[in-house]
Every structure is written in structure tokens, then in C-alpha cells.
Design a protein around this motif. Structure first.
Motif, PDB file in Angstrom:
ATOM      1  N   LEU A 137     -22.224 101.383  44.901  1.00 44.17           N
ATOM      2  CA  LEU A 137     -20.875 101.083  44.396  1.00 44.17           C
ATOM      3  C   LEU A 137     -20.710 101.417  42.916  1.00 44.17           C
ATOM      4  N   THR A 138     -21.295 102.500  42.495  1.00 48.46           N
ATOM      5  CA  THR A 138     -21.071 102.929  41.117  1.00 48.46           C
ATOM      6  C   THR A 138     -19.628 103.414  40.969  1.00 48.46           C
ATOM      7  N   GLY A 139     -19.047 103.098  39.833  1.00 49.93           N
ATOM      8  CA  GLY A 139     -17.655 103.465  39.586  1.00 49.93           C
ATOM      9  C   GLY A 139     -17.485 104.152  38.248  1.00 49.93           C
ATOM     10  N   GLN A 140     -16.273 104.077  37.709  1.00 53.68           N
ATOM     11  CA  GLN A 140     -15.943 104.730  36.445  1.00 53.68           C
ATOM     12  C   GLN A 140     -16.079 103.744  35.283  1.00 53.68           C
ATOM     13  N   GLN A 141     -16.625 104.193  34.182  1.00 48.60           N
ATOM     14  CA  GLN A 141     -16.764 103.331  33.005  1.00 48.60           C
ATOM     15  C   GLN A 141     -15.438 103.208  32.272  1.00 48.60           C
ATOM     16  N   VAL A 142     -15.101 101.993  31.884  1.00 48.66           N
ATOM     17  CA  VAL A 142     -13.853 101.720  31.180  1.00 48.66           C
ATOM     18  C   VAL A 142     -14.053 101.799  29.667  1.00 48.66           C
ATOM     19  N   TYR A 143     -15.107 101.194  29.186  1.00 49.68           N
ATOM     20  CA  TYR A 143     -15.358 101.143  27.740  1.00 49.68           C
ATOM     21  C   TYR A 143     -15.426 102.561  27.160  1.00 49.68           C
ATOM     22  N   GLY A 144     -14.621 102.809  26.131  1.00 46.31           N
ATOM     23  CA  GLY A 144     -14.646 104.084  25.441  1.00 46.31           C
ATOM     24  C   GLY A 144     -13.893 105.211  26.134  1.00 46.31           C
ATOM     25  N   ALA A 145     -13.268 104.920  27.282  1.00 46.30           N
ATOM     26  CA  ALA A 145     -12.530 105.952  28.017  1.00 46.30           C
ATOM     27  C   ALA A 145     -11.143 106.143  27.406  1.00 46.30           C
TER      28      ALA A 145
ATOM     29  N   SER B  84      -6.201 111.959  30.391  1.00 46.26           N
ATOM     30  CA  SER B  84      -6.488 110.532  30.582  1.00 46.26           C
ATOM     31  C   SER B  84      -7.495 110.269  31.700  1.00 46.26           C
ATOM     32  N   ASP B  85      -8.367 109.297  31.456  1.00 44.04           N
ATOM     33  CA  ASP B  85      -9.275 108.796  32.489  1.00 44.04           C
ATOM     34  C   ASP B  85      -8.587 107.724  33.331  1.00 44.04           C
ATOM     35  N   PHE B  86      -7.685 106.992  32.693  1.00 43.26           N
ATOM     36  CA  PHE B  86      -6.902 105.957  33.369  1.00 43.26           C
ATOM     37  C   PHE B  86      -5.438 106.188  33.053  1.00 43.26           C
TER      38      PHE B  86
END
Length: 320
Positions: A137-145, A199-201
Motif C-alpha cells: 500500500l505504498t502511496g504518494q508523498q505529501v510533504y514537499g510536493a 501539480s502533484d495534488f
């Protein structure tokens, strides 16, 4: 005077009405039926409604005594504002008080979608967690995105403040520049295409207008990164849901978090709910206890001011 309240509200809210006959629909999880509302509105002076009620020309033609409509929501696209204006009916809504709660929910969806929280909960509930695994269940990192906010209003700025707590780079697209966002959170104004590409998000917070109808569709999803997470806490009509489904199935984007849908309520048969990379909640953006109580109090205050022929505290601009 008579006021119609189309949804069940706490007694302490209803008690705010004084010297007024109040007709309240008492079913907890459903709106007043259309037939009942059309009947009750005929001799009503005030109406406390919400986004699930269609306040259209048919209803307004019956409401010959109506002085004020107060919706317990920010949006008022369910109300025929032009027709109400013609009839001299004031319209109130509840902006401002739900900003922080909606920003909380928006960022919650972002985190849950990025880190696959719902999938993790289901894995345990279904007894499918066999052991720890390096890439389970690895996902996308939020910090620094990089976060791209479409619609930099009150809620957009509050989401940006939360993003800065995660050291995110903030991009935004809006009808006009937002100097406060640029100054406070170092937000960068850019075109919609540039925002989608970088954008990542991507967080959609645009209002519901003819110009924003399905503003995010096939062309826009194609511009996003394959690792992008798309969040919509604005209005369901702002997104082409069929194209969102295709983008997710074809792995054009990574995941989506949705609080709103074009036709609400949805059921478990909705195509988007078949996808594991969709985190969906039932339009609960402002649903903290404190916020909903403040919204209800403001909605009542607007009704009472309208009955007294005074300017509403938060009034929708007249049209027509």
C-alpha cells in the motif's frame, strides 16, 4: 408569520424563532418531500432550505407571501435567484463560517487518497493483511510536493495554509490574482494548463457557474501527471465524472478524493465507487458539529432579518 424549515434541525436552533409559526420536516436523513414543500410554501413568509431542495420557478409562483429564502449553505445554485429577485424575495446564505471545516475535510481527502488509507482499513477488516511488506500500500508523498488550487477563495487560502505546514509548493489558478495568498503562503499564480501539468495534488474549489460546468474533463485529465491526486470539494457539476472514471481506470492519474457528485446522493452502483483509487465521502465538507451549528444559527438570523424587512447578514446579490 410562518416559516418552513425543510430539514430537521436541533431544538435549540428552532427555538431561535420567536413569535413565528415554524413548520419543520422531522425526518432525520431526508428532505421534505417536494409535494409537501409546494403545499407548505403557499402561505409561508420565510423558507429555511438547503442545497437538496429545488427552489425553482414552480415553487416561487406558489409562494405568494414569501419574503425571504435562507439556505444553510454557501452555494445557492439550487435557487432560481433571478425569479426570486423579480418577486422581491431576499436570499441569504452561509459563507465564511464553514471555511475551516471544509479546508480540514479537503486536506483529509488529500492525505487519505495519497496514502491509500481506506484501502488499508479494508485490508484489515477483510483479514487480508498477511504480513508487513516493503511496498504494501505504498502511496504518494505529501510533504514537499506541489499542490495546485483551482479557486483561491476563503477555502482555497485555508487549504494553502495547511499545505504550507507540509512544506508544499503552492500553485493556484483563479479569476484574478490573490495578493494575500501570494504574500502569506508564497502561492504562485499560473494558468490552468500550467497548474495541471506541474501539480502533484490538484484541488478543485471553484464555484458552480455556467463557466465552471464540467471544467475538468478529458483534456484536463490528460494534462495531469500520472502520479497526480485529484480532489474535488467544490461542486460535482464542475467535473465530467465519466472522464474522471476513464482517467483513473487508464492510470492517467493516480487517485481521486471526492466529497461532491453531479447527482446526489449517489449509490454503491456509481461507477467511481468500483475503483480502489477513489476515496468518496457523502458531501460532508462542512460537517463539524461546531460549523453546522454556526451555519444553522446564521441561516435562522437571515430568515428573521428578512421577515423584519431588514438587510440580511449574508445576502446573495440580486439578479435580473
Amino acid at each position: 408569520m410562518k416559516v418552513v424549515v425543510t430539514r430537521k434541525l436541533p431544538n435549540e436552533i428552532i427555538d431561535l424563532f420567536s413569535n413565528v409559526q415554524v413548520v419543520v420536516w422531522d425526518k432525520e436523513d431526508e428532505p421534505m418531500p417536494r409535494e409537501r414543500l409546494l403545499l407548505e410554501i403557499e402561505d409561508a413568509d420565510g423558507l429555511l432550505t438547503n442545497l437538496s431542495d429545488a427552489i425553482d420557478k414552480e415553487l416561487l409562483e406558489r409562494a405568494t407571501k414569501l419574503k425571504v429564502i435562507s439556505t444553510m449553505a454557501v452555494g445557492f445554485d439550487n435557487i432560481d435567484v433571478e425569479e426570486a429577485t423579480k418577486r422581491g424575495i431576499a436570499i441569504g446564505h452561509t459563507p465564511g463560517v464553514l471555511t475551516e471545516a471544509t479546508a480540514d475535510l479537503t486536506f483529509s481527502l488529500l492525505l487519505a487518497s495519497a496514502r491509500r488509507l481506506v484501502e488499508g482499513v479494508e485490508l484489515i477488516r477483510e483479514d487480508k493483511w498477511a504480513s508487513w511488506s516493503p511496498f504494501l500500500l505504498t502511496g504518494q508523498q505529501v510533504y514537499g510536493a506541489t499542490i495546485g488550487i483551482i479557486g483561491m477563495g476563503r477555502i482555497g487560502l485555508s487549504v494553502a495554509r495547511r499545505a504550507k505546514g507540509f512544506s508544499m509548493n503552492v500553485l493556484y489558478h483563479n479569476r484574478s490574482r490573490h495578493s494575500e495568498a501570494e504574500r502569506e503562503v508564497s502561492a504562485t499564480y499560473c494558468s490552468l494548463d500550467e497548474l495541471l501539468e506541474r501539480s502533484d495534488f490538484i484541488v478543485l474549489l471553484a464555484p458552480s457557474t455556467p463557466d465552471t460546468y464540467r471544467m475538468i474533463g478529458k483534456e484536463q485529465f490528460a494534462k495531469m501527471k500520472k502520479t497526480a491526486v485529484f480532489i474535488n470539494t467544490s461542486r460535482g457539476t464542475n467535473v465530467d465524472e465519466a472522464e474522471l472514471y476513464e482517467a483513473l481506470v487508464n492510470q492517467e492519474i493516480y487517485a481521486a478524493g471526492l466529497d461532491v457528485f453531479e447527482n446526489e446522493p449517489i449509490t454503491s452502483k456509481h461507477p467511481l465507487l468500483k475503483l480502489k483509487n477513489v476515496t468518496a465521502v457523502p458531501h460532508i465538507g462542512s460537517a463539524s458539529i461546531q460549523t453546522r451549528m454556526e451555519m444553522a444559527k446564521l441561516a435562522v438570523e437571515n430568515v428573521l432579518l428578512g421577515l423584519a424587512a431588514q438587510p440580511l447578514k449574508t445576502q446573495v446579490p440580486s439578479q435580473g
